[in-house]
Design an enzyme around this catalytic site. Structure first.
Site, PDB file in Angstrom:
ATOM      1  CB  THR A 181      36.500   6.392  66.138  1.00 56.76           C
ATOM      2  OG1 THR A 181      36.035   7.462  66.950  1.00 56.76           O
ATOM      3  CG2 THR A 181      35.320   5.700  65.504  1.00 56.76           C
TER       4      THR A 181
ATOM      5  N   GLY B 133      36.671   1.175  60.993  1.00 53.09           N
ATOM      6  CA  GLY B 133      36.771   0.256  59.868  1.00 53.09           C
ATOM      7  C   GLY B 133      38.025  -0.604  59.935  1.00 53.09           C
TER       8      GLY B 133
ATOM      9  CB  CYS C  29      31.670  12.658  74.155  1.00 54.50           C
ATOM     10  SG  CYS C  29      30.690  12.298  75.582  1.00 54.50           S
TER      11      CYS C  29
ATOM     12  CB  ALA D 226      33.347  14.765  62.950  1.00 48.72           C
ATOM     13  CB  ILE D 227      28.026  11.657  63.690  1.00 46.33           C
ATOM     14  CG1 ILE D 227      28.396  10.665  62.590  1.00 46.33           C
ATOM     15  CG2 ILE D 227      26.507  11.843  63.789  1.00 46.33           C
ATOM     16  CD1 ILE D 227      27.958  11.026  61.198  1.00 46.33           C
ATOM     17  N   GLY D 228      29.149  13.897  65.711  1.00 46.57           N
ATOM     18  CA  GLY D 228      28.889  14.781  66.852  1.00 46.57           C
ATOM     19  C   GLY D 228      27.745  14.283  67.722  1.00 46.57           C
TER      20      GLY D 228
ATOM     21  CE  LYS E  36      24.508   8.759  66.930  1.00 49.73           C
ATOM     22  NZ  LYS E  36      25.964   8.692  66.749  1.00 49.73           N
TER      23      LYS E  36
ATOM     24  CB  SER F 251      26.836   2.694  70.002  1.00 45.46           C
ATOM     25  OG  SER F 251      26.125   3.910  70.086  1.00 45.46           O
TER      26      SER F 251
END
Ligand SMILES: Cc1cc2nc3c(=O)[nH]c(=O)nc-3n(C[C@H](O)[C@H](O)[C@H](O)COP(=O)(O)O)c2cc1C
Length: 307
Positions: free
Chosen positions: A197, A221, A134, A74-76, A49, A25
């Site tokens: 992550t 990664g 989150c 840190a796309i948030g 997503k 995702s």
């Protein structure tokens, strides 16, 4: 002589997949972004997503930094929100004979329940993946995924609100991931995916500032793969439900590590940004490996770890 093709088909919580490879995702958009690169129908599943009740703009930029063998983001949880997803995105999936897994999250317990209810009505969605990594804003920043009681509470609520298979995605940012995995299983999860992550930080030495505006971000990664393989191995031992392995997979050999320790399927994340055609290559590589090893059914490889 005709070579018999090995079967790569797997089943996770009642979802039948033609092979064990799917995107992680947040690294595959809503799927259509990757359609120019390969036939999405080749995938074991499509994973969206992360969705929330309302659209989310995400964090200020810069929000991505490259690190050694990985990246920090840190796309948030930026996303279009559930309404736009249902209106603009979901119909597209009818073009493919591939199960769709909707990843989602909420800011509060109520929001998790509400998104789960909305997703229940969508026939194009085969299963959901509940992201419990989150912040729980209402409860002062406690993360649902790091406290077994909070994890059990949100999983139980979503289970009640949902009529589809429920995959719970775990964070590695805990002392003992098996405690959270068991809590999720007992509260009604049908499968576990791990890992998300690892919290990290990177500094620009000239400016002396963090490289991303949020200061900290999630490391993904190849750098995280050994941690992920270890955690998947532990979780497979700790629960009876199927486990999906995620973390630093870039090729078939990487995916095989996860399958051998017992993951029933794998998700590929950061590698999609480097090579958008990496997933079909991994599927081909798994088939080639099975042929070389004389394995007729990939399920015979799953959990074949020798200790
Ligand atoms: C840019 C980016 C966005 C992500 N967004 C989400 C998300 O919305 N929901 C989620 O559960 N995980 C999200 N993740 C985590 C990935 O799904 C995956 O668990 C993680 O990146 C580890 O896999 P990888 O090393 O193959 O990238 C995101 C990761 C990245 C790099």
């Amino acid at each position: 002589m005709n070579v018999v093709r090995p079967s790569l088909a797997v089943e996770i919580a009642g979802i039948r997949m033609k092979n064990p490879v799917m995107p992680a995702s947040g690294t595959f958009g809503y799927g259509e972004e990757y359609a120019p690169y390969f036939d999405l129908g080749r995938l074991g599943a499509i994973v969206t997503k992360g969705l929330s009740l309302n659209p989310k703009a995400g964090n200020p930029t810069p929000r991505i930094a490259e690190t050694t063998s990985g990246m920090l983001n840190a796309i948030g949880l930026q996303n279009v929100g559930i309404e736009a997803f249902l209106a603009d995105k979901v119909a597209y999936y009818q073009n493919f004979d591939v199960p769709v897994i909707a990843n989602f999250f909420g800011n509060t317990l109520e929001e998790y329940g509400e998104v789960a209810r909305r997703l229940s009505d969508i026939p194009e969605i085969s299963a959901v993946e509940l992201n419990i990594s989150c912040p729980n804003v209402k409860q002062g920043g406690i993360v649902f995924g790091t406290d077994p009681r909070a994890a059990a509470q949100v999983v139980a609520l979503v289970r009640k609100s949902l009529n589809k298979p429920l995959i719970v995605k775990l964070t590695p940012n805990v002392t003992d991931i098996t405690v959270i995995a068991r809590a999720a299983e007992e509260a009604g999860a049908d499968a576990i995916s791990c890992i998300n992550t690892l919290t990290g930080m990177a500094i620009d030495v000239r400016t002396r500032r963090p490289k991303i505006a949020n200061r900290t971000g999630g490391l993904s990664g190849p750098a995280i793969r050994p941690v992920a393989v270890r955690m998947v191995h532990q979780v497979v031992q700790a629960v009876k439900i199927p486990v999906i392995g995620i973390g630093g997979i870039t090729c078939a050999r990487d995916a095989l590590e996860f399958l051998i320790v017992g993951a029933r399927a794998v998700q590929v994340g950061t590698a999609n940004f480097i090579d958008p055609g990496v997933m079909p290559d991994i599927i081909d590589g798994l088939e080639a490996f099975c042929l070389e090893e004389g394995i007729a059914d990939i399920n015979d490889l799953i959990g074949s770890l020798q200790l």
